[in-house]
Every structure is written in C-alpha cells, then in structure tokens.
Design a protein around this motif. Structure first.
Motif, PDB file in Angstrom:
ATOM      1  N   GLY A  77       0.883  -1.241   0.112  1.00  0.00           N
ATOM      2  CA  GLY A  77       0.062  -0.005   0.248  1.00  0.00           C
ATOM      3  C   GLY A  77       0.945   1.329  -0.025  1.00  0.00           C
ATOM      4  O   GLY A  77       2.140   1.099  -0.054  1.00  0.00           O
ATOM      5  N   PRO A  78       0.023   2.467   0.264  1.00  0.00           N
ATOM      6  CA  PRO A  78       1.037   3.865   0.061  1.00  0.00           C
ATOM      7  C   PRO A  78       1.401   4.043   1.467  1.00  0.00           C
ATOM      8  O   PRO A  78       1.094   3.769   2.540  1.00  0.00           O
ATOM      9  CB  PRO A  78      -0.209   4.654  -0.509  1.00  0.00           C
ATOM     10  N   THR A  79       2.092   5.122   1.171  1.00  0.00           N
ATOM     11  CA  THR A  79       2.763   6.160   2.618  1.00  0.00           C
ATOM     12  C   THR A  79       1.910   7.387   2.290  1.00  0.00           C
ATOM     13  O   THR A  79       2.254   7.953   1.346  1.00  0.00           O
ATOM     14  CB  THR A  79       4.188   6.150   2.579  1.00  0.00           C
ATOM     15  N   ILE A  80       1.313   8.022   3.328  1.00  0.00           N
ATOM     16  CA  ILE A  80       0.527   9.074   2.985  1.00  0.00           C
ATOM     17  C   ILE A  80       0.999  10.042   4.309  1.00  0.00           C
ATOM     18  O   ILE A  80       1.247  10.184   5.137  1.00  0.00           O
ATOM     19  CB  ILE A  80      -0.889   9.082   3.279  1.00  0.00           C
ATOM     20  N   THR A  81       1.634  11.607   3.551  1.00  0.00           N
ATOM     21  CA  THR A  81       1.962  12.523   4.353  1.00  0.00           C
ATOM     22  C   THR A  81       0.772  13.662   4.017  1.00  0.00           C
ATOM     23  O   THR A  81      -0.025  13.784   3.195  1.00  0.00           O
ATOM     24  CB  THR A  81       3.225  12.802   4.256  1.00  0.00           C
ATOM     25  N   PRO A  82       0.711  14.970   4.834  1.00  0.00           N
ATOM     26  CA  PRO A  82       0.063  15.891   4.445  1.00  0.00           C
ATOM     27  C   PRO A  82      -0.052  16.584   3.187  1.00  0.00           C
ATOM     28  O   PRO A  82      -0.611  17.021   2.565  1.00  0.00           O
ATOM     29  CB  PRO A  82       0.449  17.048   5.510  1.00  0.00           C
ATOM     30  N   SER A  83       1.261  16.553   2.581  1.00  0.00           N
ATOM     31  CA  SER A  83       1.629  17.117   1.217  1.00  0.00           C
ATOM     32  C   SER A  83       1.716  15.923   0.138  1.00  0.00           C
ATOM     33  O   SER A  83       1.741  16.499  -1.302  1.00  0.00           O
ATOM     34  CB  SER A  83       2.877  17.711   1.349  1.00  0.00           C
ATOM     35  N   ALA A  84       1.687  14.903   0.427  1.00  0.00           N
ATOM     36  CA  ALA A  84       1.771  13.731  -0.801  1.00  0.00           C
ATOM     37  C   ALA A  84       1.155  12.341  -0.534  1.00  0.00           C
ATOM     38  O   ALA A  84       1.222  12.088   0.762  1.00  0.00           O
ATOM     39  CB  ALA A  84       3.302  13.837  -1.304  1.00  0.00           C
ATOM     40  N   ILE A  85       1.114  11.709  -1.548  1.00  0.00           N
ATOM     41  CA  ILE A  85       0.743  10.008  -1.356  1.00  0.00           C
ATOM     42  C   ILE A  85       2.013   9.566  -2.082  1.00  0.00           C
ATOM     43  O   ILE A  85       2.098   9.757  -3.420  1.00  0.00           O
ATOM     44  CB  ILE A  85      -0.391   9.821  -1.904  1.00  0.00           C
ATOM     45  N   GLU A  86       2.376   8.221  -1.589  1.00  0.00           N
ATOM     46  CA  GLU A  86       3.814   7.910  -2.088  1.00  0.00           C
ATOM     47  C   GLU A  86       3.423   6.270  -2.300  1.00  0.00           C
ATOM     48  O   GLU A  86       2.820   5.796  -1.407  1.00  0.00           O
ATOM     49  CB  GLU A  86       4.967   7.922  -1.554  1.00  0.00           C
ATOM     50  N   TRP A  87       3.850   5.692  -3.374  1.00  0.00           N
ATOM     51  CA  TRP A  87       3.726   4.262  -3.571  1.00  0.00           C
ATOM     52  C   TRP A  87       5.152   3.508  -3.635  1.00  0.00           C
ATOM     53  O   TRP A  87       5.418   2.975  -4.758  1.00  0.00           O
ATOM     54  CB  TRP A  87       2.674   4.052  -4.747  1.00  0.00           C
ATOM     55  N   PRO A  88       5.828   3.631  -2.755  1.00  0.00           N
ATOM     56  CA  PRO A  88       7.302   3.011  -2.775  1.00  0.00           C
ATOM     57  C   PRO A  88       7.457   1.624  -2.789  1.00  0.00           C
ATOM     58  O   PRO A  88       8.470   0.962  -3.705  1.00  0.00           O
ATOM     59  CB  PRO A  88       8.026   3.750  -1.563  1.00  0.00           C
ATOM     60  N   ASP A  89       6.447   0.871  -2.506  1.00  0.00           N
ATOM     61  CA  ASP A  89       6.538  -0.443  -2.457  1.00  0.00           C
ATOM     62  C   ASP A  89       5.776  -1.142  -3.853  1.00  0.00           C
ATOM     63  O   ASP A  89       5.805  -2.321  -4.024  1.00  0.00           O
ATOM     64  CB  ASP A  89       6.020  -1.168  -1.346  1.00  0.00           C
ATOM     65  N   SER A  90       5.098  -0.349  -4.486  1.00  0.00           N
ATOM     66  CA  SER A  90       4.296  -1.053  -5.391  1.00  0.00           C
ATOM     67  C   SER A  90       4.442  -0.261  -6.967  1.00  0.00           C
ATOM     68  O   SER A  90       3.609  -0.583  -8.019  1.00  0.00           O
ATOM     69  CB  SER A  90       2.599  -0.850  -5.491  1.00  0.00           C
ATOM     70  N   THR A  91       5.463   0.783  -7.177  1.00  0.00           N
ATOM     71  CA  THR A  91       5.917   1.523  -8.346  1.00  0.00           C
ATOM     72  C   THR A  91       7.149   1.248  -8.779  1.00  0.00           C
ATOM     73  O   THR A  91       8.111   1.044  -7.600  1.00  0.00           O
ATOM     74  CB  THR A  91       5.240   3.053  -8.355  1.00  0.00           C
ATOM     75  N   ASN A  92       7.491   1.183  -9.779  1.00  0.00           N
ATOM     76  CA  ASN A  92       8.851   1.112 -10.366  1.00  0.00           C
ATOM     77  C   ASN A  92       9.464   0.033  -9.799  1.00  0.00           C
ATOM     78  O   ASN A  92      10.776   0.080  -9.583  1.00  0.00           O
ATOM     79  CB  ASN A  92       9.671   2.570 -10.024  1.00  0.00           C
ATOM     80  N   LYS A  93       8.644  -1.072  -9.788  1.00  0.00           N
ATOM     81  CA  LYS A  93       9.505  -2.297  -9.409  1.00  0.00           C
ATOM     82  C   LYS A  93       9.516  -3.396 -10.737  1.00  0.00           C
ATOM     83  O   LYS A  93       8.210  -3.431 -11.318  1.00  0.00           O
ATOM     84  CB  LYS A  93       8.660  -2.922  -8.193  1.00  0.00           C
ATOM     85  N   PRO A  94      10.373  -4.072 -10.830  1.00  0.00           N
ATOM     86  CA  PRO A  94      10.224  -5.184 -12.129  1.00  0.00           C
ATOM     87  C   PRO A  94       9.581  -6.416 -11.552  1.00  0.00           C
ATOM     88  O   PRO A  94       9.296  -7.400 -12.512  1.00  0.00           O
ATOM     89  CB  PRO A  94      11.781  -5.167 -12.347  1.00  0.00           C
ATOM     90  N   ASN A  95       9.526  -6.617 -10.243  1.00  0.00           N
ATOM     91  CA  ASN A  95       8.810  -7.928  -9.827  1.00  0.00           C
ATOM     92  C   ASN A  95       8.215  -7.516  -8.367  1.00  0.00           C
ATOM     93  O   ASN A  95       8.625  -6.813  -7.605  1.00  0.00           O
ATOM     94  CB  ASN A  95      10.031  -9.071  -9.819  1.00  0.00           C
ATOM     95  N   PHE A  96       7.558  -8.694  -8.017  1.00  0.00           N
ATOM     96  CA  PHE A  96       6.759  -8.645  -6.794  1.00  0.00           C
ATOM     97  C   PHE A  96       7.265  -9.947  -6.143  1.00  0.00           C
ATOM     98  O   PHE A  96       6.628 -10.883  -6.757  1.00  0.00           O
ATOM     99  CB  PHE A  96       5.141  -8.504  -6.634  1.00  0.00           C
ATOM    100  N   THR A  97       7.520 -10.101  -5.035  1.00  0.00           N
ATOM    101  CA  THR A  97       7.899 -11.391  -4.293  1.00  0.00           C
ATOM    102  C   THR A  97       7.438 -11.294  -2.758  1.00  0.00           C
ATOM    103  O   THR A  97       7.100 -10.301  -2.234  1.00  0.00           O
ATOM    104  CB  THR A  97       9.342 -11.601  -4.277  1.00  0.00           C
ATOM    105  N   PHE A  98       6.832 -12.539  -2.420  1.00  0.00           N
ATOM    106  CA  PHE A  98       6.260 -12.661  -1.192  1.00  0.00           C
ATOM    107  C   PHE A  98       6.504 -14.234  -0.702  1.00  0.00           C
ATOM    108  O   PHE A  98       6.885 -15.017  -1.455  1.00  0.00           O
ATOM    109  CB  PHE A  98       4.731 -12.279  -1.221  1.00  0.00           C
ATOM    110  N   THR A  99       5.885 -14.459   0.527  1.00  0.00           N
ATOM    111  CA  THR A  99       6.137 -15.813   1.204  1.00  0.00           C
ATOM    112  C   THR A  99       4.609 -16.587   0.990  1.00  0.00           C
ATOM    113  O   THR A  99       3.503 -15.896   1.267  1.00  0.00           O
ATOM    114  CB  THR A  99       6.490 -15.800   2.281  1.00  0.00           C
ATOM    115  N   ILE A 100       4.522 -17.823   0.711  1.00  0.00           N
ATOM    116  CA  ILE A 100       3.352 -18.669   0.838  1.00  0.00           C
ATOM    117  C   ILE A 100       3.269 -19.033   2.148  1.00  0.00           C
ATOM    118  O   ILE A 100       4.189 -19.626   2.680  1.00  0.00           O
ATOM    119  CB  ILE A 100       3.434 -20.173  -0.041  1.00  0.00           C
ATOM    120  N   PRO A 101       2.090 -18.620   2.692  1.00  0.00           N
ATOM    121  CA  PRO A 101       2.119 -18.843   4.199  1.00  0.00           C
ATOM    122  C   PRO A 101       2.332 -20.349   4.474  1.00  0.00           C
ATOM    123  O   PRO A 101       1.907 -21.443   3.972  1.00  0.00           O
ATOM    124  CB  PRO A 101       0.535 -18.617   4.463  1.00  0.00           C
ATOM    125  N   PRO A 102       3.078 -20.770   5.498  1.00  0.00           N
ATOM    126  CA  PRO A 102       3.357 -22.227   5.778  1.00  0.00           C
ATOM    127  C   PRO A 102       2.257 -23.116   6.426  1.00  0.00           C
ATOM    128  O   PRO A 102       2.474 -24.152   6.255  1.00  0.00           O
ATOM    129  CB  PRO A 102       4.749 -22.040   6.751  1.00  0.00           C
TER     130      PRO A 102
END
Length: 230
Positions: free
Chosen positions: A122-147
């Motif tokens: 998701g995003p990071t929100i401040t009074p002056s901006a909304i940022e998407w550092p974890d979901s934009t300008n990324k060539p891939n997305f990785t995560f863990t299958i719940p064990p």
C-alpha cells in the motif's frame, strides 16, 4: 514514487493513456525466474489493463481463463518465497495485492472459487503527498506462501491497481496475472476471510474510486479482504 498536489493537471497528462502498460509474465520461486508464460497463464489483451470489476476477466486477465490447459503447474513447498516478474516495471501509482485460491485442478479451474489475500503493498501518506514506494517502479513482486496453507493445487493471482485515473468510476486499471501451483506441506489452516471475483470488488470501493492527486487522501483502504496469516 511521490505525487503532490502542485500540478494535478500536469500529472494527469504525465500518467495518462500514453504511458506504457505492463504485464506479469513469469513465476518466481526463490531466486529462480521461470520462463515467460510457462507457469503463468497467458493473456490475450497484450499489455492492456482490465477496467471492469464485474467481468470474469478480473480473475486472471483477458484470456486467462482459457489458457490453463497450456500452462504448466509448478510444485513448491508452503513457506517458500514466490512472486511474479514483469515485462517492465510497474509504473502507474497504486497498490499491489497477491491472492491464492485452492482448486481441484490448476490447469482446468475457472477461478470461480474463494480467493484469500496473502500479501499487499500500500501507500505512504503525508500531508503533502501520497507515495507508493513498494508498488511502483518495481520489476517484480515477491512474497511468501503462508506455511500453514493445506497442500494441494492453487491459482496464485497478482494485481497492481493503477489509480492515476481512479477519480472516476471505471478509471482504475487492473494489471494482473495468475500462476498455477501445486503446494506441498502439512498445513491445515483454512482461510475464512475470502472473496469471489467478480463480486469481491466494486467500482465504487474507496480503494478503487479515489482521487489521488487532489485533494491529497488522508487515508487509504486496501481493496479486498484482510491478509491471511498463520
């Protein structure tokens, strides 16, 4: 990536329809990036997004419900790191989400069962901006299958929701793909917070219908259910 209120009109042009689109093309398992559309269902709409959340295309993209038979199924242990590689980095602003659906046969399923969320960015929100550092300008997305998930065959779904046009109904763009997995392990925990697709999203949900440039949002509600945990 940062978006402020300084020049909403210019930003609309910057992130308009002329910008490149993107696709999730390859399954990632550990440090291995598999071949394009070997374990990921091939779509038929090139790199265009889905915009209608009431369509069955919202499950696995346009053509994704028909390409299961020509897609291989990857055997992977629960608890493994997995993900999706893109043909180019996700550029448009917006969240990303990953889902699993337990199925009888990953090659023949139409994705009409219950989806449960296993990761989100998701995003990071401040009074002056909304940022998407974890979901934009990324060539891939990785995560863990719940064990703790039960062994069996699954569809694994990834999406990035582009919100540069999210100020109008139908303006959000869904970039998505499904991979086919056979998960091994001894897990026994079944998810309880699930959604159907279509049905789990509405075009007017606050995380889908939202102006992100002005006024600056003070909060953001991720679409879909809560993230499944063990």
């Amino acid at each position: 990536m940062k978006y402020s209120f300084a020049a909403p009109a210019a930003l609309t042009l910057l992130f308009g329809v002329g910008m490149s689109h993107y696709r999730f093309v390859s399954l990632i398992v550990g440090t291995t990036i598999t071949g394009e559309y070997v374990y990921v269902r091939q779509n038929t709409n090139m790199n265009s997004p889905v915009t209608d959340v009431t369509s069955t295309d919202i499950r696995c993209n346009v053509g994704g419900l028909q390409s299961g038979a020509t897609t291989q199924t990857y055997t992977v242990a629960a608890g493994s790191m997995v993900g999706f590689e893109m043909d180019q980095p996700a550029y448009h602003p917006g969240p990303a989400l990953a889902y699993l659906q337990k199925v009888t046969n990953a090659s023949t399923t139409d994705g009409s069962g219950a989806w449960f969320k296993i990761a989100q960015w998701g995003p990071t929100i401040t009074p002056s901006a909304i940022e998407w550092p974890d979901s934009t300008n990324k060539p891939n997305f990785t995560f863990t299958i719940p064990p703790c998930v039960p062994a069996g065959q699954y569809l694994m779904r990834i999406e990035q929701i582009a919100l540069h046009g999210g100020n109008v109904v139908g303006g959000a763009q869904f970039y998505l793909s499904c991979a086919q997995l056979a998960i091994t392990g001894s897990g026994t925990k079944a998810p309880t917070d699930t959604i159907a697709l279509p049905g789990g999203y509405k075009a007017t949900d606050p995380g889908i219908l939202i102006p992100i440039y002005w006024p600056i949002p003070t909060n953001y509600t991720m679409p879909g259910p809560s993230v499944f945990t063990c």
